[in-house]
Structures are given as C-alpha cells and as structure tokens.
Design an enzyme around this catalytic site. Structure first.
Site, PDB file in Angstrom:
ATOM      1  N   PRO A  85      11.488   1.097  22.337  1.00 34.29           N
ATOM      2  CG  PRO A  85      12.509   2.952  22.785  1.00 34.29           C
ATOM      3  CD  PRO A  85      12.310   1.581  23.177  1.00 34.29           C
ATOM      4  CD  GLU A  86       9.668  -2.965  17.690  1.00 31.50           C
ATOM      5  OE1 GLU A  86       9.601  -3.401  16.447  1.00 31.50           O
ATOM      6  OE2 GLU A  86       9.222  -3.537  18.688  1.00 31.50           O
TER       7      GLU A  86
ATOM      8  CE  LYS B 139      15.460  -2.546  17.660  1.00 27.97           C
ATOM      9  NZ  LYS B 139      15.124  -3.757  18.862  1.00 27.97           N
TER      10      LYS B 139
ATOM     11  NE  ARG C 191      13.063  -8.882  23.065  1.00 26.63           N
ATOM     12  CZ  ARG C 191      13.618  -7.889  22.157  1.00 26.63           C
ATOM     13  NH1 ARG C 191      14.751  -8.041  21.579  1.00 26.63           N
ATOM     14  NH2 ARG C 191      12.830  -6.733  22.210  1.00 26.63           N
TER      15      ARG C 191
END
Ligand SMILES: [Zn+2]
Length: 300
Positions: A2-3, A51, A257
């Site tokens: 989730p962002e 977040k 990432r």
C-alpha cells in the site's frame, strides 16, 4: 504494498466509521499492547501521514490523549463492518492485530506491520524523521522542503530518492515508476540533473486521483492489467512507444527496490539492468524439452 493513496483512503474510511464514537469494545493483539483496554475511549479522528495511520483518542482525567499508530507495511489492511453483524474475531485468527468497535461500526486491523500506542503529543517521535507528506494540503510549502531534501543529494538516483520516506512521505514503487514514466525520466538519472518539482507534482497528482478509486490507477482505467503505464508490466509493450517495458533494482542493497521503466521513453543511465530479454511478469518459464514433450519443439 500500500502507498500513500491507499493509506489516505483507509484513514478516511476509518474516520467516517469511528470519529466521535466511544469504543464499546476493543482489543489490541500486539506483543506489549495486549493488556491495554481502549473500551470507553472516544475516537477523536483518524488521519494519515505518508504511509502512516494515526487513530487519535481523547484524553480524560489522569489520562493523556493518545494515538494508535499503525502501518500497513506489505500486506496490512483495516476492514470495517457493521457492529454486531459478525462474530468477534477468533483468538486463533493470526491475521487480526487490532479490533476497535464503536456502537455502529467495527474496524479490524489485519496483518498490520506496526502497531503502537503513544501520547498524541509525542507523535513526532514516529513521524519526525519523515519528509513532507506528498498528499497533504499546503503542498507549496511541502514541495519546497521535499525538493530541498532531494536536491541535497544530487548524485543519488532519483528512483531511490523518491522512495526514501525521509525525503518525501507517501511514494512507493508504483508511483515512483509511474511518475518518472510520465516525466520521461530514467529511475537512475541523478537527482541533480532532473526537474524534481515536476516529478513530485506528477506523483502527487497521480496519488490524489487514486484516492478516489478503489484500485490505484494512473491510466484512468480500472481493469486488471490496465491500471499502470509501466509498473508490473515488464516484458510487455510500452503503451506510449510500443517498446518493451523493463525492470531492474534501484537503490542500495538491501534497501533496493524494483523500478519498472521504458528504456525508449525514459532514456538515460540503466546501471543495474543487465539487458537480458524480459519475459512478461506472471508468464510461465519455458519448460525444458524432454523425450515426453519434445513434440512441442516442432510445433513451436
Ligand atoms: Zn515507451
């Protein structure tokens, strides 16, 4: 993962369900919080920062206002249902981390990555290291600060700089890839060599649009597989130029990432991409030929 958009939408839903309510029953299933009973506490509101989720409880005599800080990390979520329509989550349900029940609505926190209770006036201890929230009101001030922080490391790859929550809070791999694609910037371009405000403004615009959708989308489409330009689309044709979308790591291990990008639309350095052919994500690798399936060799 989730962002910022998902977290902000979650905060809005929780706020709608619980703000102003006095909890009729509550349970925190988290190592050192298990003994804490929030029953009877009034929920002042639920807010998001980057977040991070902040559920705030009013104080009372001899009890300070407190904040339940949660983070969804990889797979976390908060689900809401009408109080009394479902049985209380079983103690054996290992996914449940928190249950907050008001008279009308019950919120269940599943697989949360962080859960902690702290005095509201100490929120800075968990948020103070973060850069400006990219989705917050008053972005003019936030943008200046985010640009200042990113520009302080001009040699850093912009993809890594955008993911660093201490520069700007709320961007994950999805909006990093999508904003850089729209701006035609390579994820490995040096931060000092690109138009940082333009990239940040694009990411903010994409995030704010997605808050209104149930599914994060930068293309305006909600159908599975059509919600992004490059993210999750390695090995597939670029929607702008038809070239092949690629993926490679950005950032320093072990914090690296994945960055999806189109080499034609986003020309520039690609130091971590070995240039090997890309097979579409989710497609099956070719099976080695054996005597039993060797007939496939002819039919292929
Ligand atoms: Zn392209």
């Amino acid at each position: 993962m989730p962002e910022g958009d998902t977290v902000r939408r979650t905060a809005a839903r929780l706020d709608q369900a619980l703000a102003g309510c006095t909890l009729v029953r509550a349970e925190l299933r988290w190592a050192d919080l298990g003994a804490i009973d929030l029953t009877g506490r009034t929920v002042l509101g639920v807010a998001a920062y980057g977040k991070h989720l902040l559920t705030r409880f009013g104080g009372a005599e001899h009890r300070p206002a407190q904040t339940l800080h949660s983070h969804l990390r990889m797979d976390g979520s908060w689900r809401i249902h009408a109080t009394g329509t479902r049985s209380w989550p079983a103690a054996t349900d290992h996914r449940v981390r928190a249950v907050l029940a008001g008279p009308e609505w019950t919120a269940v926190g599943l697989l949360l990555g962080v859960l902690e209770l702290l005095p509201t006036d100490a929120e800075d201890s968990v948020l103070g290291h973060l850069g400006p929230d990219i989705m917050a009101d008053g972005w003019d001030v936030g943008r200046l600060e985010a640009v200042r922080r990113i520009s302080a490391q001009p040699e850093r790859h912009i993809g890594a700089a955008l993911l660093d929550q201490t520069n700007v809070a709320g961007i994950g791999t999805f909006y990093m890839a999508e904003s850089l694609f729209v701006q035609r910037v390579s994820p490995w371009a040096r931060a000092g060599s690109i138009d940082v405000p333009a990239v940040l403004d694009t990411a903010r615009r994409q995030l704010l649009v997605s808050v209104r959708h149930a599914v994060p989308t930068t293309t305006g489409e909600k159908a599975r597989g059509r919600t992004s330009y490059v993210h999750g689309r390695s090995g597939r044709p670029c929607r702008r130029c038809g070239g092949t979308v690629r993926v490679a790591p950005v950032g320093e291990p072990p914090m690296d990432r994945t960055a999806f990008y189109c080499p034609r639309c986003q020309p520039g350095p690609t130091p971590t991409d070995p240039g090997r052919p890309m097979r579409p994500l989710g497609s099956n690798p070719p099976r080695p030929f054996t005597p039993r399936n060797s007939y496939l060799r002819e039919s292929r």
